[in-house]
Design a protein around this motif. Sequence first.
Motif, PDB file in Angstrom:
ATOM      1  N   ASN A  45       7.362  24.452  67.636  1.00  0.00           N
ATOM      2  CA  ASN A  45       5.961  24.039  67.617  1.00  0.00           C
ATOM      3  C   ASN A  45       5.194  24.882  68.627  1.00  0.00           C
ATOM      4  O   ASN A  45       5.491  24.841  69.825  1.00  0.00           O
TER       5      ASN A  45
ATOM      6  N   ASP B 289       1.222  26.830  69.784  1.00  0.00           N
ATOM      7  CA  ASP B 289      -0.199  27.119  69.582  1.00  0.00           C
ATOM      8  C   ASP B 289      -0.337  28.470  68.884  1.00  0.00           C
ATOM      9  O   ASP B 289       0.382  29.423  69.183  1.00  0.00           O
TER      10      ASP B 289
ATOM     11  N   THR C 220      -2.267  24.720  65.663  1.00  0.00           N
ATOM     12  CA  THR C 220      -0.839  24.654  65.984  1.00  0.00           C
ATOM     13  C   THR C 220      -0.020  24.952  64.744  1.00  0.00           C
ATOM     14  O   THR C 220      -0.338  24.489  63.647  1.00  0.00           O
TER      15      THR C 220
END
Length: 259
Positions: free
Chosen positions: A52, A54, A69
């Motif tokens: 995960n 940005d 994201t």
Amino acid sequence: MRRTLTAAGSMLAVLTMAPLAMAQSRTEFGQQGEFIISADRLVPLLSFEDVNQDVLVPGGLPNDVKSETATQTATSFSVLYGSPAAPVEQFYSVPRIGFDYVLVPNVTVGGNLIAVFSLGGSSKQETDLTNGQTNTTSTNSPTDTGFGIAPRAGYILPLNGLFSLWLRGGFSYFIGSSKQPDGNNGTETTSINQFAIDLEPQVVFTPIPHVGFTAGLDVDIPLTGGHGIEDDNGGTSQSISGHSSVFYFGAVLGMLTHF
């Protein structure tokens, strides 16, 4: 290739110490004062990774976008080779060398050292034109480096003369980078780092004096981390960074020697 070299190095470290250990009298695994050298995560039978991060956009996101994201997951099964296909530094799935000491009966302290690197390379594309000329385009391959440390503590629970349950847990920190040409006579460097909790319950099979084989689970839970991109072009450098987290779960095999 990187994984093959890392696995070979981990196995070599264990096998080098095995003759010295076997020359000693047989002792039960987990006795006070023992040293344990292990090749951990040598064979990842199952690997699952959830990444995960940005989204990083040079110059920033559009004015009407607060944040963005991206999440990627990958699962792989393998007998002799395996790692997730997620485009991130494969820190958690590569083999590593472990050093542990039995501080008091059945209680261990130690950790892993991890190093991942590539020596680079190049690619070339040739285009033959109808006028007899040939256009050739060459680019350098990315150069990757990664280092990590994972201190841990554990408890060895003997089950019988051949099997033990080694419950291990601790923390890990790694940092990695990849450098490649940006197409404008400059260099682009992507980087990633993470601090995580590691849980590693292992079953240890010791059919040979001072030599054992391990099978178990590895769970790496992210606490904090980040990633970034830096572009260096003609002395002008621009960088952008954001949040990153990598969760890893694996079912793995390994080997060890204790003396």
